[in-house]
Design a protein around this motif. Structure first.
Motif, PDB file in Angstrom:
ATOM      1  N   ARG A  29       3.597   5.120  -5.353  1.00  0.00           N
ATOM      2  CA  ARG A  29       2.713   4.617  -4.309  1.00  0.00           C
ATOM      3  C   ARG A  29       1.314   5.182  -4.495  1.00  0.00           C
ATOM      4  O   ARG A  29       1.124   6.329  -4.885  1.00  0.00           O
ATOM      5  CB  ARG A  29       3.243   4.991  -2.924  1.00  0.00           C
ATOM      6  N   GLY A  30       0.334   4.326  -4.167  1.00  0.00           N
ATOM      7  CA  GLY A  30      -1.051   4.747  -4.271  1.00  0.00           C
ATOM      8  C   GLY A  30      -1.646   4.982  -2.897  1.00  0.00           C
ATOM      9  O   GLY A  30      -0.943   5.233  -1.914  1.00  0.00           O
ATOM     10  N   THR A  31      -2.957   4.839  -2.839  1.00  0.00           N
ATOM     11  CA  THR A  31      -3.673   4.997  -1.574  1.00  0.00           C
ATOM     12  C   THR A  31      -3.587   3.707  -0.776  1.00  0.00           C
ATOM     13  O   THR A  31      -3.603   2.611  -1.336  1.00  0.00           O
ATOM     14  CB  THR A  31      -5.143   5.340  -1.836  1.00  0.00           C
ATOM     15  N   SER A  32      -3.488   3.839   0.519  1.00  0.00           N
ATOM     16  CA  SER A  32      -3.364   2.657   1.383  1.00  0.00           C
ATOM     17  C   SER A  32      -4.614   1.789   1.321  1.00  0.00           C
ATOM     18  O   SER A  32      -5.740   2.294   1.261  1.00  0.00           O
ATOM     19  CB  SER A  32      -3.123   3.088   2.833  1.00  0.00           C
ATOM     20  N   THR A  62      -6.125  -0.312  -0.882  1.00  0.00           N
ATOM     21  CA  THR A  62      -7.068  -0.246  -1.994  1.00  0.00           C
ATOM     22  C   THR A  62      -6.888  -1.466  -2.883  1.00  0.00           C
ATOM     23  O   THR A  62      -5.858  -2.152  -2.836  1.00  0.00           O
ATOM     24  CB  THR A  62      -6.867   1.023  -2.837  1.00  0.00           C
ATOM     25  N   THR A 108       1.198   1.303   3.261  1.00  0.00           N
ATOM     26  CA  THR A 108       1.901   2.496   2.781  1.00  0.00           C
ATOM     27  C   THR A 108       1.584   2.813   1.322  1.00  0.00           C
ATOM     28  O   THR A 108       2.196   3.696   0.744  1.00  0.00           O
ATOM     29  CB  THR A 108       3.423   2.319   2.928  1.00  0.00           C
ATOM     30  N   GLY A 109       0.644   2.071   0.728  1.00  0.00           N
ATOM     31  CA  GLY A 109       0.282   2.308  -0.650  1.00  0.00           C
ATOM     32  C   GLY A 109       1.139   1.579  -1.667  1.00  0.00           C
ATOM     33  O   GLY A 109       1.033   1.821  -2.875  1.00  0.00           O
ATOM     34  N   THR A 145      -3.048  -2.682  -2.584  1.00  0.00           N
ATOM     35  CA  THR A 145      -1.933  -1.953  -1.980  1.00  0.00           C
ATOM     36  C   THR A 145      -1.885  -2.229  -0.478  1.00  0.00           C
ATOM     37  O   THR A 145      -2.876  -2.630   0.133  1.00  0.00           O
ATOM     38  CB  THR A 145      -2.072  -0.439  -2.207  1.00  0.00           C
TER      39      THR A 145
END
Length: 263
Positions: free
Chosen positions: A34-37, A39, A51-52, A48
């Protein structure tokens, strides 16, 4: 618009959400880190979500629950409404008609949102519970429509002649009366499926029977709207797919209705 054009346009519009619902889960692959929410970029074609997670993967996974529940709920609605509506239209016993229709009138008087919340307290969460819930909301109105459409056909001399010949109730109801109401039911089916999609989305927005982070188009629209200004794809894509499914379905039913009328 000509029936052929309606058919072509409806097929083209509905094909995308249906294909995604059918083959999407096989194309989704494994979940990555998971990444940054909210983006864009970074290897995520549609960005994303809240929750990313990768939005494209969620879109591929999220169509099947919506489509399966809406189609199954619509089929279940008619499986209940058709025999009850036909029985109410064909019976010659007023007390039986009252027995069949009055409980449905009570359900019809309850707002659908309130009925969803009340029924959710007694139904197990998951697709089966949502399907029963959506059908429960739609059955009263559909039954009234079937009864109203069948009442005219039931009063025709042909029906009386069939009764005098000793034909069975099933032959009279399904072989004659139901066929006479087919155009009305076809017209209603597209609207009913659209209503089922709306109720599935409403249940998801309210968190009834659906996990708050479920891979579901309706859930995606609700949960990602907070980041609409930052990452619009997380809302726009699933919302467009739900609209396409509803619009395409209605175009197909309209095309079928006009082709039958022309024939």
């Amino acid at each position: 618009m000509k029936p052929a054009h309606r058919l072509a346009l409806g097929t083209a519009v509905v094909a995308v959400p249906l294909l995604l619902a059918l083959v999407g889960p096989f194309l989704a692959g494994e979940a990555g880190p998971r990444g940054t929410s909210f983006t864009t970029g970074g290897g995520h074609w549609l960005g994303t979500d809240f929750t990313g997670r990768d939005v494209l993967r969620q879109v591929l996974l999220g169509g099947r629950p919506v489509v399966v529940v809406a189609l199954t709920a619509t089929a279940l609605t008619y499986a209940v409404a058709l025999p009850v509506g036909l029985a109410a239209a064909l019976t010659r016993r007023p007390w039986l008609e009252e027995l069949l229709t009055r409980p449905l009138d009570v359900l019809l008087a309850v707002p659908s949102l309130l009925l969803i919340l009340l029924a959710a307290a007694f139904l197990d969460p998951g697709p089966a519970g949502i399907t029963v819930l959506v059908a429960l909301v739609a059955v009263p109105d559909t039954t009234r429509l079937v009864r109203a459409a069948a009442a005219d056909a039931a009063s025709r001399p042909a029906v009386e002649a069939l009764r005098l010949q000793g034909e069975t109730w099933a032959r009279v109801a399904l072989g004659h009366v139901a066929r006479a109401t087919l155009r009305t039911l076809v017209t209603d089916a597209g609207v009913r499926l659209t209503g089922a999609l709306y109720l599935v989305g409403t249940a998801a927005f309210l968190g009834v029977g659906v996990a708050p982070d479920a891979a579901d188009w309706a859930v995606m629209v609700d949960r990602n709207r907070a980041g609409l200004a930052l990452q619009p794809w997380a809302v726009a894509v699933p919302a467009a797919l739900v609209v396409a499914l509803s619009l395409g379905t209605n175009l197909l039913f309209d095309a079928a209705l006009h082709r039958k009328k022309a024939a």
